[in-house]
Scaffold this active site. Structure first.
Site, mmCIF file in Angstrom:
data_model
loop_
_atom_site.group_PDB
_atom_site.id
_atom_site.type_symbol
_atom_site.label_atom_id
_atom_site.label_comp_id
_atom_site.label_asym_id
_atom_site.label_seq_id
_atom_site.Cartn_x
_atom_site.Cartn_y
_atom_site.Cartn_z
ATOM 1 N N PHE A 1 0.700 -1.227 0.060
ATOM 2 C CA PHE A 1 0.153 -0.038 -0.012
ATOM 3 C C PHE A 1 0.858 1.010 -0.033
ATOM 4 O O PHE A 1 1.945 1.312 0.727
ATOM 5 C CB PHE A 1 -0.799 0.006 1.159
ATOM 6 C CG PHE A 1 -2.307 0.929 1.251
ATOM 7 C CD1 PHE A 1 -3.249 0.427 0.437
ATOM 8 C CD2 PHE A 1 -2.199 2.205 1.547
ATOM 9 C CE1 PHE A 1 -4.047 1.104 0.198
ATOM 10 C CE2 PHE A 1 -3.403 2.968 1.302
ATOM 11 C CZ PHE A 1 -4.284 2.312 0.811
ATOM 12 N N HIS B 1 -9.528 5.551 10.413
ATOM 13 C CA HIS B 1 -8.832 4.402 9.808
ATOM 14 C C HIS B 1 -7.499 4.389 10.141
ATOM 15 O O HIS B 1 -6.656 3.451 10.508
ATOM 16 C CB HIS B 1 -9.243 4.294 8.268
ATOM 17 C CG HIS B 1 -8.433 2.993 7.846
ATOM 18 N ND1 HIS B 1 -9.102 1.778 8.240
ATOM 19 C CD2 HIS B 1 -7.733 2.720 6.725
ATOM 20 C CE1 HIS B 1 -8.439 0.764 7.514
ATOM 21 N NE2 HIS B 1 -7.605 1.239 6.691
ATOM 22 N N ASN C 1 11.309 -1.037 12.981
ATOM 23 C CA ASN C 1 9.828 -0.714 12.470
ATOM 24 C C ASN C 1 10.018 0.760 11.656
ATOM 25 O O ASN C 1 10.198 1.859 12.378
ATOM 26 C CB ASN C 1 9.018 -0.612 13.571
ATOM 27 C CG ASN C 1 7.607 -0.064 13.155
ATOM 28 O OD1 ASN C 1 7.411 0.108 12.040
ATOM 29 N ND2 ASN C 1 6.703 -0.458 14.162
ATOM 30 N N LEU D 1 -1.401 -3.813 8.108
ATOM 31 C CA LEU D 1 -1.941 -4.536 9.235
ATOM 32 C C LEU D 1 -1.632 -5.750 8.627
ATOM 33 O O LEU D 1 -1.622 -6.786 9.506
ATOM 34 C CB LEU D 1 -3.423 -4.396 8.909
ATOM 35 C CG LEU D 1 -4.066 -3.277 9.480
ATOM 36 C CD1 LEU D 1 -5.610 -3.004 9.179
ATOM 37 C CD2 LEU D 1 -3.702 -3.141 10.926
ATOM 38 N N GLU D 2 -1.112 -6.228 7.481
ATOM 39 C CA GLU D 2 -0.619 -7.592 7.217
ATOM 40 C C GLU D 2 0.958 -7.783 7.455
ATOM 41 O O GLU D 2 1.304 -9.117 7.628
ATOM 42 C CB GLU D 2 -0.699 -7.989 5.870
ATOM 43 C CG GLU D 2 -2.388 -8.076 5.354
ATOM 44 C CD GLU D 2 -2.927 -6.871 5.235
ATOM 45 O OE1 GLU D 2 -4.168 -6.765 5.699
ATOM 46 O OE2 GLU D 2 -2.651 -5.828 4.978
ATOM 47 N N CYS E 1 3.949 2.457 4.857
ATOM 48 C CA CYS E 1 3.544 3.749 4.740
ATOM 49 C C CYS E 1 1.854 4.006 4.986
ATOM 50 O O CYS E 1 1.280 3.430 4.098
ATOM 51 C CB CYS E 1 4.071 4.555 3.392
ATOM 52 S SG CYS E 1 3.615 6.355 3.207
ATOM 53 N N GLU F 1 -9.162 11.212 6.064
ATOM 54 C CA GLU F 1 -10.338 11.977 6.642
ATOM 55 C C GLU F 1 -11.089 11.106 7.899
ATOM 56 O O GLU F 1 -11.812 11.629 8.524
ATOM 57 C CB GLU F 1 -11.417 12.467 5.687
ATOM 58 C CG GLU F 1 -10.570 13.606 4.826
ATOM 59 C CD GLU F 1 -11.472 13.925 3.374
ATOM 60 O OE1 GLU F 1 -12.849 13.717 3.844
ATOM 61 O OE2 GLU F 1 -11.055 14.614 2.786
#
Length: 154
Positions: A26, A92, A117, A61-62, A84, A89
């Site tokens: 992502f 999330h 990390n 999240l994975e 990243c 808005e």
């Protein structure tokens, strides 16, 4: 006995290390830049290309589940998390940032393996680009230093 392991603590010699990287796709262009900088720095520190494994996952999240699988293998001296997360808005952003960070920490503590990390959490794309190269290099240095430190500890 402060300083008893001073010779190994802080060592950035990666010649004897095996390191795995988990990169979230992502925000792909940014995470590719993170990975390129990280891989270049690992090479500079002496980590052999054959001792580096790069795994990609869909998003931040994975990342922890892939890190856990790599930690379970016991094949690596350190792991690196790259991703990243750019604020949007909605809530999330906080959810992804908090849960991915907690997952990375949990894997590190549960498996007693250092994990650098470098999942960026930024307000906008410009901030991400401004940080990508430095954070990629930093992640490589942290992984090597912490692997050497943990190896030197009793």
């Amino acid at each position: 006995m402060q300083g008893a392991n001073q010779g190994q603590a802080g060592s950035l010699d990666g010649h004897e290390l095996s390191i795995a990287i988990v990169r979230a796709r992502f925000n792909d262009d940014i995470t590719r830049k993170l990975a390129e900088a990280c891989l270049a720095e690992l090479a500079t520190l002496g980590v052999a290309e054959r001792h580096i494994e790069l795994v990609t996952v869909p998003g931040a999240l994975e990342v922890p589940v892939a890190l856990k699988a790599l930690a379970d293998s016991e094949d690596f001296d350190a792991l690196i998390a790259l991703g990243c997360i750019i604020r949007g808005e909605t809530y999330h952003f906080e959810l992804v940032a908090n849960e991915s960070g907690a997952g990375v920490t949990r894997v590190s503590l549960d498996h007693q393996i250092p994990i650098a990390n470098a999942i960026l959490t930024v307000e906008n794309e410009a901030q991400a680009w401004a940080r990508a190269e430095d954070k990629g290099r930093d992640a490589a240095r942290v992984a090597v230093e912490m692997a050497n430190l943990l190896d030197a500890l009793p």
